[in-house]
Design an enzyme around this catalytic site. Sequence first.
Site, PDB file in Angstrom:
ATOM      1  N   SER A 133       0.833  -1.201   0.000  1.00 54.85           N
ATOM      2  CA  SER A 133       0.000   0.000   0.000  1.00 54.85           C
ATOM      3  C   SER A 133       0.872   1.257   0.000  1.00 54.85           C
ATOM      4  CB  SER A 133      -0.899  -0.009   1.234  1.00 54.85           C
ATOM      5  OG  SER A 133      -0.112  -0.148   2.398  1.00 54.85           O
ATOM      6  N   TYR A 187      -4.196   1.411   3.585  1.00 60.54           N
ATOM      7  CA  TYR A 187      -5.250   0.447   3.252  1.00 60.54           C
ATOM      8  C   TYR A 187      -5.890  -0.101   4.533  1.00 60.54           C
ATOM      9  CZ  TYR A 187      -3.808  -0.225  -1.706  1.00 60.54           C
ATOM     10  OH  TYR A 187      -3.524  -0.074  -3.043  1.00 60.54           O
ATOM     11  N   GLY A 188      -5.127  -0.050   5.624  1.00 62.69           N
ATOM     12  CA  GLY A 188      -5.528  -0.724   6.866  1.00 62.69           C
ATOM     13  C   GLY A 188      -6.748  -0.162   7.559  1.00 62.69           C
ATOM     14  N   CYS A 207       1.960  -6.341   1.723  1.00 63.09           N
ATOM     15  CA  CYS A 207       0.990  -5.703   2.608  1.00 63.09           C
ATOM     16  C   CYS A 207       0.111  -6.771   3.271  1.00 63.09           C
ATOM     17  CB  CYS A 207       0.132  -4.749   1.783  1.00 63.09           C
ATOM     18  SG  CYS A 207      -1.116  -3.890   2.726  1.00 63.09           S
ATOM     19  N   GLU A 241       6.164   5.758   9.837  1.00 62.74           N
ATOM     20  CA  GLU A 241       6.284   6.589   8.627  1.00 62.74           C
ATOM     21  C   GLU A 241       6.993   7.907   8.951  1.00 62.74           C
ATOM     22  OE1 GLU A 241       3.677   6.694   5.567  1.00 62.74           O
ATOM     23  OE2 GLU A 241       3.560   4.510   5.643  1.00 62.74           O
ATOM     24  N   CYS A 262       2.044  -6.384  10.172  1.00 62.08           N
ATOM     25  CA  CYS A 262       1.974  -5.130   9.413  1.00 62.08           C
ATOM     26  C   CYS A 262       3.382  -4.827   8.920  1.00 62.08           C
ATOM     27  CB  CYS A 262       1.465  -4.013  10.324  1.00 62.08           C
ATOM     28  SG  CYS A 262       1.552  -2.393   9.556  1.00 62.08           S
ATOM     29  N   THR A 263       3.456  -4.370   7.671  1.00 59.45           N
ATOM     30  CA  THR A 263       4.763  -4.129   7.035  1.00 59.45           C
ATOM     31  C   THR A 263       5.673  -3.205   7.840  1.00 59.45           C
ATOM     32  OG1 THR A 263       3.572  -2.411   5.830  1.00 59.45           O
ATOM     33  CG2 THR A 263       4.056  -4.454   4.638  1.00 59.45           C
TER      34      THR A 263
HETATM   35  N1  DGL Z   1       1.008  -2.158   4.489  1.00 57.55           N
HETATM   36  C1  DGL Z   1      -0.028  -2.182   5.496  1.00 57.55           C
HETATM   37  C2  DGL Z   1      -0.076  -3.563   6.146  1.00 57.55           C
HETATM   38  O1  DGL Z   1       0.885  -4.295   6.174  1.00 57.55           O
HETATM   39  C3  DGL Z   1       0.162  -1.095   6.531  1.00 57.55           C
HETATM   40  C4  DGL Z   1      -0.117   0.304   6.014  1.00 57.55           C
HETATM   41  C5  DGL Z   1      -1.546   0.489   5.538  1.00 57.55           C
HETATM   42  O2  DGL Z   1      -2.474   0.546   6.364  1.00 57.55           O
HETATM   43  O3  DGL Z   1      -1.730   0.547   4.316  1.00 57.55           O
HETATM   44  O4  DGL Z   1      -1.120  -3.953   6.611  1.00 57.55           O
END
Ligand code: DGL
Length: 247
Positions: A8, A39-40, A70, A150, A180-181
């Site tokens: 994301s 995206y979360g 992600c 971030e 989560c990444t």
């Molecule tokens: N990349 C999303 C994940 O690993 C974290 C950031 C987002 O909420 O987009 O769930």
Amino acid sequence: MTLGVFDSGIGGLSVVKSLLDSKHFKEIIYFGDTARVPYGVKDENTIIRYSLEALEFFKNFEIDLLITACNTVSAYALKDLQKQAPFDVIGVVEPGILAASNALTNKNKNILIIATKATIASKAYESHLQRLHFTNITSKATSLLVPIVEEGIFEGDVLQSTLNYYFEGVESPDAIILGCTHFPLIAQAIENYFEKDVKMIHSGEAILEYLQESYDLKNSYEKTEVKFFASENPDGLKAVAKEWLEL
Ligand code: DGL
């Protein structure tokens, strides 16, 4: 082997780091949907729609395998991506579960899953673990940790008080799934918080282990070529990549 890595935003670079360090891959095409992150906090339909749009981007490249770094995409859109992609697609949930179950032989061990709101709501990790008969699972949406990472905050007061906000009263776990990444970047602070020897499950390491078991990765390259793309501010993404991946 040429890989596509979809995230994301910038967080998926934590997965790229493990892939680069392995030297098994010829090339990596990275796409971060920086214009629409996070995206979360979005709903299932939106996450699937955005993911299928990203798939169209990857179809422009000769990739052998697409990795959805992600967790939120892996939790909601993996099946749709697999149905529509002309190449293999793998997510980070299954490798993470495998890594956790390899690390914990006792099914009563205490596992803490931390992830975005959407990933926790999907119960993707939780139901997999329950199917494997793990009984002691705590799930926690820790969304505030995403913007903190971030912002480049990997230690200090702001992080400590956020960890306290989420984890006060949570029993010290035997393993933590970093669902989560962004969380591998603050893994040390999370581990220290619990003042106990905790097994940390990191998507990048887990997916590498999974690829090593599932694919013939005999090749070793002196350097993996990486091309970075983003839906907004690609230079910003490249700058973070330079820092995080020490390119
Ligand atoms: N990349 C999303 C994940 O690993 C974290 C950031 C987002 O909420 O987009 O769930």
